[in-house]
Design an enzyme around this catalytic site. Structure first.
Site, short mmCIF file in Angstrom:
data_model
loop_
_atom_site.label_atom_id
_atom_site.label_comp_id
_atom_site.label_asym_id
_atom_site.label_seq_id
_atom_site.Cartn_x
_atom_site.Cartn_y
_atom_site.Cartn_z
N TYR A 77 0.90 -1.20 0.10
CA TYR A 77 0.21 0.06 0.01
C TYR A 77 0.75 1.21 0.04
O TYR A 77 1.91 1.18 0.69
CB TYR A 77 -1.02 -0.01 1.17
CG TYR A 77 -0.57 -0.28 2.61
CD1 TYR A 77 0.20 -1.30 3.25
CD2 TYR A 77 0.14 1.07 3.36
CE1 TYR A 77 0.59 -1.08 4.41
CE2 TYR A 77 0.40 1.15 4.48
CZ TYR A 77 0.89 0.06 5.10
OH TYR A 77 1.42 -0.24 6.40
N PRO A 78 0.46 2.16 -0.66
CA PRO A 78 1.11 3.49 -0.70
C PRO A 78 0.38 4.59 0.49
O PRO A 78 -0.57 3.99 0.79
CB PRO A 78 0.95 4.11 -2.16
CG PRO A 78 -0.52 3.72 -2.24
CD PRO A 78 -0.69 2.26 -1.79
N MET A 79 1.23 5.29 0.86
CA MET A 79 0.89 6.28 1.78
C MET A 79 1.32 7.75 1.99
O MET A 79 2.36 7.94 1.23
CB MET A 79 1.18 5.83 3.23
CG MET A 79 2.57 5.36 3.65
SD MET A 79 2.68 5.22 5.56
CE MET A 79 2.10 6.60 6.10
N ALA A 80 0.82 8.78 2.65
CA ALA A 80 1.33 9.90 2.52
C ALA A 80 1.06 10.57 3.91
O ALA A 80 0.22 9.76 4.79
CB ALA A 80 0.74 10.78 1.61
N ARG A 81 1.74 11.67 4.24
CA ARG A 81 1.71 12.27 5.48
C ARG A 81 0.87 13.58 5.27
O ARG A 81 0.98 14.28 4.26
CB ARG A 81 3.14 12.65 6.14
CG ARG A 81 3.97 11.67 6.37
CD ARG A 81 3.40 10.94 7.63
NE ARG A 81 4.29 9.71 8.17
CZ ARG A 81 3.63 8.80 8.55
NH1 ARG A 81 2.67 8.63 9.01
NH2 ARG A 81 4.47 7.76 9.03
N HIS A 86 6.45 4.61 16.68
CA HIS A 86 5.77 3.81 15.64
C HIS A 86 6.80 2.27 15.22
O HIS A 86 6.19 1.37 15.08
CB HIS A 86 5.77 4.56 14.27
CG HIS A 86 4.87 4.17 13.27
ND1 HIS A 86 3.62 3.58 13.35
CD2 HIS A 86 5.22 4.04 11.79
CE1 HIS A 86 3.14 3.13 12.25
NE2 HIS A 86 3.97 3.24 11.46
#
Lengths: 249, 249, 249, 249, 249
Positions: free
Chosen positions: D145-149, D172
């Site tokens: 999965y891709p993610m962003a802040r 984390h």
């Protein structure tokens, strides 16, 4: 509850974009291609006759980029005619290659926001006629985009006072005026008809003017605070006399 | 926690849009086309018989623009019948050319928000019957759009008091009343059934009325503050007697 | 940092929707169609045998509207079996006409939020077994939708105290209880597996109950404040004995 | 203005998903199918040789659900090699049936956030080498999965102090450590390369661990407040020796 | 109302991405393939001649991942030429296999924000000429992404003072300067032309530099607070001499 706007409404409009199926077109015989083009040019003539009688208007654009290959803009007195024209295109031979893409349905709209126009019996004015039933200028370029007004808690267009809306639109109109002679604009309303609230169709001799006017308007308070924009599409005018060359292989 | 609304629920509804595959239709022989149309007209007759017995209702619209070519609206007592009708269309010869597109599933809904109706034994009223099991008016134009109510922190429809919801909807209803005779409306609920919360189907003799009513309602407090809208689709009524002409090449 | 939830996890699940290619199906010979249906019914028997041995469960639904024609729900001990079943369908003759559409991958989930269950050794309870490894009820209708919890600044589900989450879900459970006997529900978790955080699968004898329960729950504080919903899909149960009729031309 | 992060960067990566065209595959002769599989297995051998020489790595997964049928993960020293591999697959016979779907382009990334690593000459460490140029574990399941802040006003990852970012990521990391031996993770950066900011690739022997770790991490302050997630895709490892069985009809 | 920006505008630009239909390409005879490649290389020569005369520029990239196979970038004095080039590609034999995908329309733009340039008669400067009518560097990699500036209540780019915008962009430019010799950048404006407000095209010898510069810039105040990004696409330069090898089977 804010006072609702009063509009004057003119012709029904469809912006109809199409992608051309070049690969299938090339597989067709020259004879079929010639017949298809001939039939399409007859359709165009029929539409032009409608325009000459001021019973509608239309223009055809060659779209820049891959969003589509064509953008038709049709204006007619009724939604029935707009659907019939679509079907006529689809039934035509060329229609087999004109794959339907994005479209937008709206109605030409004038509002009473401009205080300079108040107090006049606008229905009778030829200027108003010309704006509600406009013959599209055959300028070199067209740009279309739909837009909406924000209904955010801190910026709710439909909840602010009419006077404030008038002030903001007047200021916005002043920016537009600087482009007189360079950009023509047709505003169409699509609330209750299509996904955004208004359609904006711009015409220019130089496509750079689209960038200049929309950029400058982005600093207008009304845009800064209340505007949301849909997709932009830009096309180059295709006159009937260039149709043969367009499709020639 | 706000008090939940009580609804009365009627027929199940599907708005079923289709794109017509004209290119393949033209490749078919005239004989096959005639058979396909004949079979489709028999299907329509069967549906009309259901409507005459008040066991359901339906209408067929020619869509304006490229979102689709057709919009069927079917109302039936059960979801089973709605799925069977879809399958019947797909199994028919014409179904090969009616490419399925966007659809919407909902159930006719009345709420108790209107204070003028309170205290009546509504179940027995023929007016209520007519609203829960409506025969669609065969007016010239239809408009469909789904909508939802906001659940924002500062504007949460499902968290405000029932009295406030009633007040807001009453005011909204007053705007609607101005359009009596010009616009008919069917509200269907889709929470738990489809992606938005309600479907709104409007009927008019003049498509401009869709723009006028939805525009004016946009200034109602309930819309301004709580409404989110899905895609709008507008169509022109296609009576059985025009089916041949529609498909004729 | 809020205390993370502890879950008990059961079978892996896939909701697999398919659009049926009726146009190609009609072009096939009756012999091929019969062979395809026979093979598919054998697949169904094989799956039923798995269910009888309580090594998994499944149901097949006829979808209402154009989102799809079929929704398969498969529950199995491993993700491997779910992928193998997909491949088995795709390799089968009928698979050529069952065009893959939207799907959803998740795992049956129970959480410790319900205070009435605390302190019990749940692993051994047959009730817990039945919930983690559920045999799908063969009720007339199913509804599926995915959902997530908001992580907004002012409403962040994953940042509030465990006690508050428990209180909100308990209240939510009380709404659900009113529908005992009318609606069955399976909650599956999809964090780390698919795009939303949970899947909700509802079963009912009357599809109106989907609307009633989801509508009433929308007024629960937990939904009002923290819930986001994905697309809803509703289907009618297709028992093995109706398979022939479904595909008959 | 917050201090920018310093990264160490390793191999270029593409996650390449494909849908298999089973209907066309079945129409092909057994001979052609055998040739296609043989050629594909030779490609795999060639890739394995690259991995043995530690000049890259790759794995192939059978995707669960309908998002795709395959997910290839390729790691190579340059973007050129990634594009050449794509083209090699597309030019191969099997490539005709491996319809390209969603993909993701990124580069293996390590950051200096972990205070336990500070002060070391990391460039020379074999541990760092192993993390920047990782040989993919051939575990049973993979999840991508891709993610962003977030860059929200009240929660802007790129505007907070470096110390705060380090603290949040350390916490984390502590959650991640609980899954040692159960879940392996490769973080790849995609700012300037693809639509999100990072890609997360997880490996596990039991797919349930994907749900457990991502669920638990959702309660970490950094996720709760700053994370946005793209689509999740889960696959089961396909070793070379199972390729024949996979494609067998 | 903030003061609008003044721009200098150069060539019109289209980023045109294409997916190559390898399966159909393989079905074509070697003779047809050779003819198609020969014709395409002649097109490329024609374009190169335009570049040599400084009447435009272009480059062709092999896209990494499945977003597309090719990205053409064309710069020309008018939108007419951009549409003609698209049509010329589509009419060519190779065009049958170059399926149109995502595109982006814009115009090369310079703004007066940089205080170091103020007070100069920029129109006459050869540096300005070179920036408004740039010959694309034939570096190994290109990256394209569109972007917009936020119009949020608390962060509204178009509502802040011109001095503040200048300050923020100056700081941003300082970050860019660190990459001199490693990354070249062309900024194009698309307000009024396409869906975002600007296009950013980067060139590098090492694709890692795209990640480094965009990552570092994400910490710039102007990005942190005001930037929204569209999709990123990365490609490897395809020189004319590699065209044969690219298409060889």
């Amino acid at each position: 509850m804010a006072e609702a706007v009063v509009t004057m409404d003119g012709w029904s409009v469809v912006h109809d974009t199409r992608t051309f199926d070049w690969a299938s077109w090339k597989l067709t015989s020259e004879e079929v291609r010639n017949t298809a083009i001939k039939e399409f040019k007859e359709l165009m003539k029929k539409w032009e006759a409608v325009e000459e009688e001021k019973l509608g208007s239309q223009s055809l654009y060659k779209v820049v980029g891959n969003k589509a290959d064509f953008m038709f803009i049709f204006l007619r007195p009724t939604m029935d005619e707009l659907e019939e024209i679509k079907r006529e295109i689809n039934k035509s031979k060329l229609g087999d290659y004109l794959i339907p893409d994005y479209s937008y349905v709206s109605i030409v709209e004038m509002t009473m926001h401009n205080p300079m126009n108040e107090g006049k019996d606008r229905k009778l004015s030829p200027q108003v006629e010309a704006r509600l039933y406009p013959i599209l200028p055959k300028w070199e370029h067209a740009c279309f985009y739909p837009m909406a007004r924000r209904r955010w808690e801190e910026a709710n267009w439909f909840a602010i006072e009419k006077e404030e809306r008038t002030r903001l639109l007047y200021e916005h109109g002043m920016t537009g005026r600087k482009y007189a002679g360079k950009v023509k604009e047709i505003i169409t309303g699509s609330i209750g008809l299509d996904n955004w609230e208004w359609g904006v169709t711009l015409f220019a001799h130089d496509a750079l003017e689209f960038k200049k006017i929309v950029y400058e308007m982005r600093f207008d308070e009304v845009t800064t605070k209340y505007a949301e924009f849909g997709d932009f599409i830009v096309g180059n005018y295709l006159p009937a006399e260039d149709v043969d060359a367009y499709f020639a292989l």
